[in-house]
Motif scaffolding. Sequence first.
Motif, PDB file in Angstrom:
ATOM      1  N   GLY A   1       0.937  -0.911   0.252  1.00  0.00           N
ATOM      2  CA  GLY A   1       0.015   0.011   0.255  1.00  0.00           C
ATOM      3  C   GLY A   1       0.828   1.569   0.021  1.00  0.00           C
ATOM      4  O   GLY A   1       1.935   1.283  -0.047  1.00  0.00           O
ATOM      5  N   LEU A   2       0.011   2.150   0.322  1.00  0.00           N
ATOM      6  CA  LEU A   2       1.069   3.774   0.182  1.00  0.00           C
ATOM      7  C   LEU A   2       0.970   4.353   1.790  1.00  0.00           C
ATOM      8  O   LEU A   2      -0.119   4.128   2.547  1.00  0.00           O
ATOM      9  CB  LEU A   2      -0.423   4.605  -0.237  1.00  0.00           C
ATOM     10  N   VAL A   3       1.940   4.624   1.798  1.00  0.00           N
ATOM     11  CA  VAL A   3       2.468   4.928   3.428  1.00  0.00           C
ATOM     12  C   VAL A   3       3.873   6.282   3.200  1.00  0.00           C
ATOM     13  O   VAL A   3       4.593   6.450   2.458  1.00  0.00           O
ATOM     14  CB  VAL A   3       2.976   3.647   4.095  1.00  0.00           C
TER      15      VAL A   3
ATOM     16  N   GLY B   1       8.915   6.565   7.293  1.00  0.00           N
ATOM     17  CA  GLY B   1       8.744   6.412   8.544  1.00  0.00           C
ATOM     18  C   GLY B   1       7.861   5.421   8.916  1.00  0.00           C
ATOM     19  O   GLY B   1       7.460   4.879  10.178  1.00  0.00           O
ATOM     20  N   GLY B   2       6.902   5.419   8.456  1.00  0.00           N
ATOM     21  CA  GLY B   2       5.712   4.469   8.528  1.00  0.00           C
ATOM     22  C   GLY B   2       6.226   2.996   8.243  1.00  0.00           C
ATOM     23  O   GLY B   2       7.251   2.256   8.294  1.00  0.00           O
ATOM     24  N   SER B   3       4.887   2.280   8.743  1.00  0.00           N
ATOM     25  CA  SER B   3       5.359   0.265   8.696  1.00  0.00           C
ATOM     26  C   SER B   3       4.181  -0.085   7.925  1.00  0.00           C
ATOM     27  O   SER B   3       3.040   0.705   7.560  1.00  0.00           O
ATOM     28  CB  SER B   3       4.652  -0.074  10.029  1.00  0.00           C
TER      29      SER B   3
ATOM     30  N   SER C   1      10.174   1.597   9.775  1.00  0.00           N
ATOM     31  CA  SER C   1      11.247   3.309   9.329  1.00  0.00           C
ATOM     32  C   SER C   1      11.155   3.055   7.804  1.00  0.00           C
ATOM     33  O   SER C   1      12.232   3.400   7.230  1.00  0.00           O
ATOM     34  CB  SER C   1      11.986   2.869  10.180  1.00  0.00           C
ATOM     35  N   LEU C   2       9.680   2.575   7.348  1.00  0.00           N
ATOM     36  CA  LEU C   2      10.330   2.879   5.923  1.00  0.00           C
ATOM     37  C   LEU C   2      10.457   4.067   5.249  1.00  0.00           C
ATOM     38  O   LEU C   2      10.229   5.549   5.912  1.00  0.00           O
ATOM     39  CB  LEU C   2       8.464   2.847   4.954  1.00  0.00           C
ATOM     40  N   LYS C   3      11.422   4.083   4.214  1.00  0.00           N
ATOM     41  CA  LYS C   3      12.007   4.695   3.002  1.00  0.00           C
ATOM     42  C   LYS C   3      11.563   5.109   2.498  1.00  0.00           C
ATOM     43  O   LYS C   3      10.930   4.123   1.893  1.00  0.00           O
ATOM     44  CB  LYS C   3      13.527   4.808   4.108  1.00  0.00           C
TER      45      LYS C   3
ATOM     46  N   SER D   1       5.971   7.632   0.160  1.00  0.00           N
ATOM     47  CA  SER D   1       6.241   8.262   0.391  1.00  0.00           C
ATOM     48  C   SER D   1       7.116   9.854   1.081  1.00  0.00           C
ATOM     49  O   SER D   1       6.339   9.137   2.373  1.00  0.00           O
ATOM     50  CB  SER D   1       4.814   9.625  -0.022  1.00  0.00           C
ATOM     51  N   SER D   2       7.445  10.753   0.339  1.00  0.00           N
ATOM     52  CA  SER D   2       8.211  11.525   1.073  1.00  0.00           C
ATOM     53  C   SER D   2       7.596  12.294   2.036  1.00  0.00           C
ATOM     54  O   SER D   2       5.966  13.062   1.474  1.00  0.00           O
ATOM     55  CB  SER D   2       9.114  11.806   0.508  1.00  0.00           C
TER      56      SER D   2
END
Length: 127
Positions: free
Chosen positions: A10-12, A15-17, A85-87, A126-127
């Motif tokens: 999905g879309l996150v 920093g999300g998980s 901690s997604l980038k 997304s950033s």
Amino acid sequence: QVQLVESGGGLVQAGGSLRLSCAASGRTFSSYAMGWFRQAPGKEREFVAAINSSGGSTMYADSVKGRFTIARDNAKNTGYLQMNSLKPEATALYYCARDRSAYRAVPAKGPGLYAYWGQGTQVTVSS
């Protein structure tokens, strides 16, 4: 015939998980290592993580160590990839795969050592 079906993408925001799942058909799931790979547009497929048949040995790409965790539940014929901690550079199509050889003690990093692949699940950060 082995089938693998990924879900959980999905879309996150950065920093999300996300937690990806890989549901496998067949009764031999517990005998084989499984791996996660990803492919971003215009790039080659790259190794992310792998786990041996018992779950006792795991391998990670340097880029995800400490943030991603691979796991499996053999009773449910399902593998997982917990991504924290997604980038933005993690944006890609994520595939799960099953090893060619049963009971490989140390899970493999090379995609050529995997015989079965799912269709992939899209992860967008997304950033």
